[in-house]
Design an enzyme around this catalytic site. Structure first.
Site, PDB file in Angstrom:
ATOM      1  N   LYS A 186       9.952  14.524 -46.151  1.00 39.51           N
ATOM      2  CA  LYS A 186       8.662  15.053 -45.690  1.00 39.51           C
ATOM      3  C   LYS A 186       7.526  14.463 -46.524  1.00 39.51           C
ATOM      4  O   LYS A 186       6.500  14.056 -45.987  1.00 39.51           O
ATOM      5  CB  LYS A 186       8.655  16.590 -45.781  1.00 39.51           C
ATOM      6  N   GLN A 214      10.143  25.456 -48.049  1.00 43.46           N
ATOM      7  CA  GLN A 214      11.424  24.998 -47.519  1.00 43.46           C
ATOM      8  C   GLN A 214      12.460  26.127 -47.599  1.00 43.46           C
ATOM      9  O   GLN A 214      12.656  26.721 -48.657  1.00 43.46           O
ATOM     10  CB  GLN A 214      11.907  23.788 -48.335  1.00 43.46           C
ATOM     11  N   ASP A 216       4.503  25.524 -40.297  1.00 43.16           N
ATOM     12  CA  ASP A 216       5.857  25.811 -39.829  1.00 43.16           C
ATOM     13  C   ASP A 216       5.820  26.741 -38.607  1.00 43.16           C
ATOM     14  O   ASP A 216       6.821  26.897 -37.919  1.00 43.16           O
ATOM     15  CB  ASP A 216       6.631  26.519 -40.959  1.00 43.16           C
TER      16      ASP A 216
END
Ligand code: NDP
Length: 289
Positions: free
Chosen positions: A55, A99, A122
């Site tokens: 990422k 995460q 997200d």
């Protein structure tokens, strides 16, 4: 019957990342805004380490500002909330991603709710999940958006098609079903309590498998000619003591029956990061306007 056509998520994700990079350059040139993405990793889960590194690299490749914060596995929930609060207030950061999975002392729902909804790239906060359910503009979970992009790329309009989604998680199954409803599909959601699952999956012109069960969907569970999106990423034992990645669909059987299918790897996975960058750009544009 001929073999299913492969839906190339890797190629489509590369195109999307190029588009995002081009729009990022315009945003910087015309408004002096550089989109910034912060990724927070708690602990040392090996798969998460790889995801977070990828990422970070792709954020930089898109011309964005990238921050990676690595915290020890003993980090408390309050300490993580403190990090989120600092990032919420940081003008250079437009997107925040924690995460998952996080260590057991941390409640993921508490962390998701603490992220500023305008920076929730997200798309998992209650505000954004609620906006999606109401059909309002929202930052939407990356994997579901990637799946629907692949479907639209393969099929054009999805209107009127019967889509069966296996899995009802907040991360994947539910938002995919919402997006498919918005695209005028007739949607059936299946899960671990569904009775006679194969007879349900066989109804789908579109079949999305997101159960986290390696190769569960067999060839005879699929309607001939259906479009199959395999979200599953499962590491299983391979040959000579090595491991390999498989999806939730038995690919060798499914490819004989389906009309189109995503491979694993190289299908949905690459779209997830590309959509994360797209959400970061969207969040930066919203802030700027
Ligand atoms: P979860 O474990 O949170 O949810 C799994 C869902 O599948 C649940 O709703 C569960 O039902 C259902 N399910 C489990 N077993 C069965 C079964 N035997 N029959 C029918 N339904 C079943 O997983 P996620 O949604 O987070 O992830 C799903 C898969 O997608 C995983 O393989 C994951 O690795 C992958 N993934 C891939 C991503 C990508 O970028 N490609 C990103 C995110 C996830 P119930 O609710 O009844 O328990």
């Amino acid at each position: 019957m001929s073999e299913a056509q492969l839906i190339d998520g890797k190629a489509q994700a590369a195109l999307l990342r190029e588009r995002v990079a081009a729009e990022t350059a315009v945003l910087m040139r015309e408004h002096g805004v550089k989109p910034g993405l912060a990724v927070v990793l708690v602990g040392d889960d090996p798969a998460s380490q790889i995801y977070v590194r990828n990422k970070g690299e792709m954020t930089l490749e898109a011309g964005m500002h990238s921050v990676t914060i690595r915290l020890p596995a003993e980090t408390t929930q309050d300490e993580l909330l403190g990090v989120v609060a600092r990032l919420n207030a940081d003008e250079a950061i437009h997107g925040i991603l924690v995460q998952f999975p996080v260590p057991p002392q941390i409640d993921p729902a508490v962390i998701q709710s603490a992220i500023d909804p305008d920076k929730d790239v997200d798309g998992l906060s209650p505000v954004n999940a609620g906006r999606l359910a109401l059909g309002l503009p929202a930052l939407t979970a990356c994997t579901p958006v990637g799946c629907v992009m692949l479907l639209k790329g393969a099929l054009g309009t999805l209107r009127g098609r019967h889509a069966v989604v296996v899995g009802r998680s907040n991360l994947v199954g539910k938002p995919i079903a919402q997006l498919l409803l918005q695209a005028d599909c007739t949607v059936t959601m299946a899960h671990s309590r569904t009775v006679d699952l194969p007879s349900v999956t066989r109804l789908g012109d579109i079949l999305v498998a997101a159960a986290g069960r390696p190769e569960m969907v067999r060839g005879d569970w699929i309607k001939p000619g259906a479009t199959v999106i395999d979200v599953g990423i499962n590491r299983v034992a391979g040959e000579a003591g090595k491991t390999k990645l498989v999806g939730d669909v038995h690919f060798a059987e499914a490819v004989q029956v389906a009309g189109r299918i995503t491979p694993v790897p190289g299908g949905v996975g690459p779209m997830t990061i590309a959509c994360l960058l797209r959400n970061t750009l969207t969040a930066a544009k919203l802030r700027q306007s």
